[in-house]
Design a protein around this motif. Structure first.
Motif, PDB file in Angstrom:
ATOM      1  N   ALA A   1       0.817  -1.213   0.000  1.00 11.18           N
ATOM      2  CA  ALA A   1       0.000   0.000   0.000  1.00 11.18           C
ATOM      3  C   ALA A   1       0.853   1.265   0.000  1.00 11.18           C
ATOM      4  O   ALA A   1       0.432   2.308  -0.499  1.00 11.18           O
TER       5      ALA A   1
ATOM      6  N   ASP B   1       4.397   3.118  -4.840  1.00 12.38           N
ATOM      7  CA  ASP B   1       3.713   3.747  -5.968  1.00 12.38           C
ATOM      8  C   ASP B   1       2.971   2.711  -6.806  1.00 12.38           C
ATOM      9  O   ASP B   1       1.919   2.999  -7.374  1.00 12.38           O
TER      10      ASP B   1
ATOM     11  N   ALA C   1       1.933  -1.568  -6.565  1.00  7.82           N
ATOM     12  CA  ALA C   1       1.939  -2.829  -5.828  1.00  7.82           C
ATOM     13  C   ALA C   1       1.871  -3.998  -6.804  1.00  7.82           C
ATOM     14  O   ALA C   1       1.116  -3.955  -7.776  1.00  7.82           O
TER      15      ALA C   1
ATOM     16  N   LEU D   1      -5.912  -3.424  -0.494  1.00  7.58           N
ATOM     17  CA  LEU D   1      -5.239  -2.161  -0.766  1.00  7.58           C
ATOM     18  C   LEU D   1      -6.266  -1.045  -0.871  1.00  7.58           C
ATOM     19  O   LEU D   1      -7.442  -1.299  -1.124  1.00  7.58           O
ATOM     20  N   PRO D   2      -5.845   0.204  -0.677  1.00  3.78           N
ATOM     21  CA  PRO D   2      -6.790   1.320  -0.815  1.00  3.78           C
ATOM     22  C   PRO D   2      -7.428   1.319  -2.196  1.00  3.78           C
ATOM     23  O   PRO D   2      -6.790   0.939  -3.188  1.00  3.78           O
ATOM     24  N   GLU D   3      -8.676   1.729  -2.262  1.00  2.75           N
ATOM     25  CA  GLU D   3      -9.396   1.762  -3.533  1.00  2.75           C
ATOM     26  C   GLU D   3      -8.641   2.627  -4.544  1.00  2.75           C
ATOM     27  O   GLU D   3      -8.219   3.744  -4.242  1.00  2.75           O
TER      28      GLU D   3
ATOM     29  N   HIS E   1      -5.705   2.018  -5.769  1.00  6.22           N
ATOM     30  CA  HIS E   1      -4.241   1.925  -5.696  1.00  6.22           C
ATOM     31  C   HIS E   1      -3.720   1.129  -6.894  1.00  6.22           C
ATOM     32  O   HIS E   1      -4.242   0.052  -7.198  1.00  6.22           O
ATOM     33  N   PRO E   2      -2.701   1.622  -7.590  1.00  2.75           N
ATOM     34  CA  PRO E   2      -2.165   0.887  -8.747  1.00  2.75           C
ATOM     35  C   PRO E   2      -1.636  -0.485  -8.329  1.00  2.75           C
ATOM     36  O   PRO E   2      -0.819  -0.586  -7.399  1.00  2.75           O
ATOM     37  N   VAL E   3      -2.099  -1.524  -8.993  1.00  2.47           N
ATOM     38  CA  VAL E   3      -1.708  -2.876  -8.605  1.00  2.47           C
ATOM     39  C   VAL E   3      -1.651  -3.786  -9.819  1.00  2.47           C
ATOM     40  O   VAL E   3      -2.431  -3.645 -10.768  1.00  2.47           O
TER      41      VAL E   3
END
Length: 270
Positions: A219, A222, A224, A237-239, A241-243
């Motif tokens: 999290a 920059d 994940a 992860l936070p809504e 969030h780049p993953v």
């Protein structure tokens, strides 16, 4: 600024290393590509300093590394200048943790910690060689335990540790008793150091992990990268969030994911 330069912060067991065999060879192509591009790979693991140092020698890795879920960070001599090696620690010492665990055991909680086991038994429990098990037991600020009591009592045990300024984190195989720190703390500190050394560079943090004890690190990055595994679906992860989520586990998934990240940042294969 120039082309963004990613810094990779990677968990080990179940991520760069196979969960059962500890093999990293399927990740060799991506590891070689990172070396060619001179992009940092920071190993960030629940493993101890001796364990990570042994792996770094295998990987020919010369970058800083983070041990025991953030209990310590080692910066090689001369890495950010001309200074000596830096060892930065956080939280309670292992001696303090063992003292508290002795107090908790007096309340009839049933668990077994690494410190309770002779090297042969620790080797059997972890599947490591005796030499590797000895390195796993050489700790500075955490204690892995095997919980042997009820789930209900685990919650009261957790609350008792919290009252003493300690926390319980779920790792890939064991519960880890530790101070109030996590893998994300080392990531933040190192990113600040890289940016201070080269402020003209557009550094980007990329974190790779497969377990709940990687969640804060993932999290905090920059980008994940969640490697497929038994607990990967439990990571939240936070809504927005780049993953990236790998479809393959361990070093095979790590290899494909790192190459994908490099492509996203414009580092295409020749």
């Amino acid at each position: 600024m120039d082309q963004p330069r990613p810094i990779f912060f990677s968990d080990l067991d179940g991520t760069l290393l196979d969960h059962d065999t500890y093999d990293w060879q399927p990740a060799r192509p991506a590891l070689q590509r990172l070396a060619e591009l001179d992009l940092p790979l920071v190993l960030n693991s629940s493993k101890t300093r001796p364990e990570i140092e042994a792996l770094r020698r295998e990987l020919d890795n010369t970058h800083p590394f983070i041990v025991e879920n953030g209990a310590g960070m080692v910066i090689p001599a001369g890495y950010f200048g001309n200074g000596p090696e830096e060892v930065i620690t956080a939280g309670a010492s292992r001696a303090c943790i063992l003292e508290e665990l002795a107090s908790q055991r007096a309340r009839d909680y049933r668990f077994t910690g690494f410190a309770d086991l002779p090297p042969p038994e620790l080797a059997r429990l972890t599947g490591l060689s005796r030499e590797a098990a000895a390195m796993a037991g050489d700790r500075i600020g955490t204690e892995p335990i095997l919980w042997q009591d009820t789930p209900e009592r685990l919650q009261t045990f957790r609350e008792g540790l919290a009252d003493r300024g300690l926390q319980l984190q779920q790792g890939g195989r064991f519960l880890h008793v530790m101070g109030r720190f996590d893998k994300a703390d080392g990531l933040r500190q190192l990113m600040s150091r890289y940016r201070a050394r080269s402020p003209e560079t557009s550094w980007r943090s990329v974190a790779l992990g497969d377990s709940l004890n990687d969640q804060d690190m993932l999290a905090g990055a920059d980008l994940a990268v969640i490697i497929a595994g038994v607990n990967a679906d439990r990571i939240e992860l936070p809504e927005g969030h780049p993953v990236i989520r790998s479809t393959e586990p361990g070093p095979t998934g790590w290899n494909r994911s790192v190459l994908e990240v490099l492509s996203r940042f414009g580092y295409h294969a020749d």
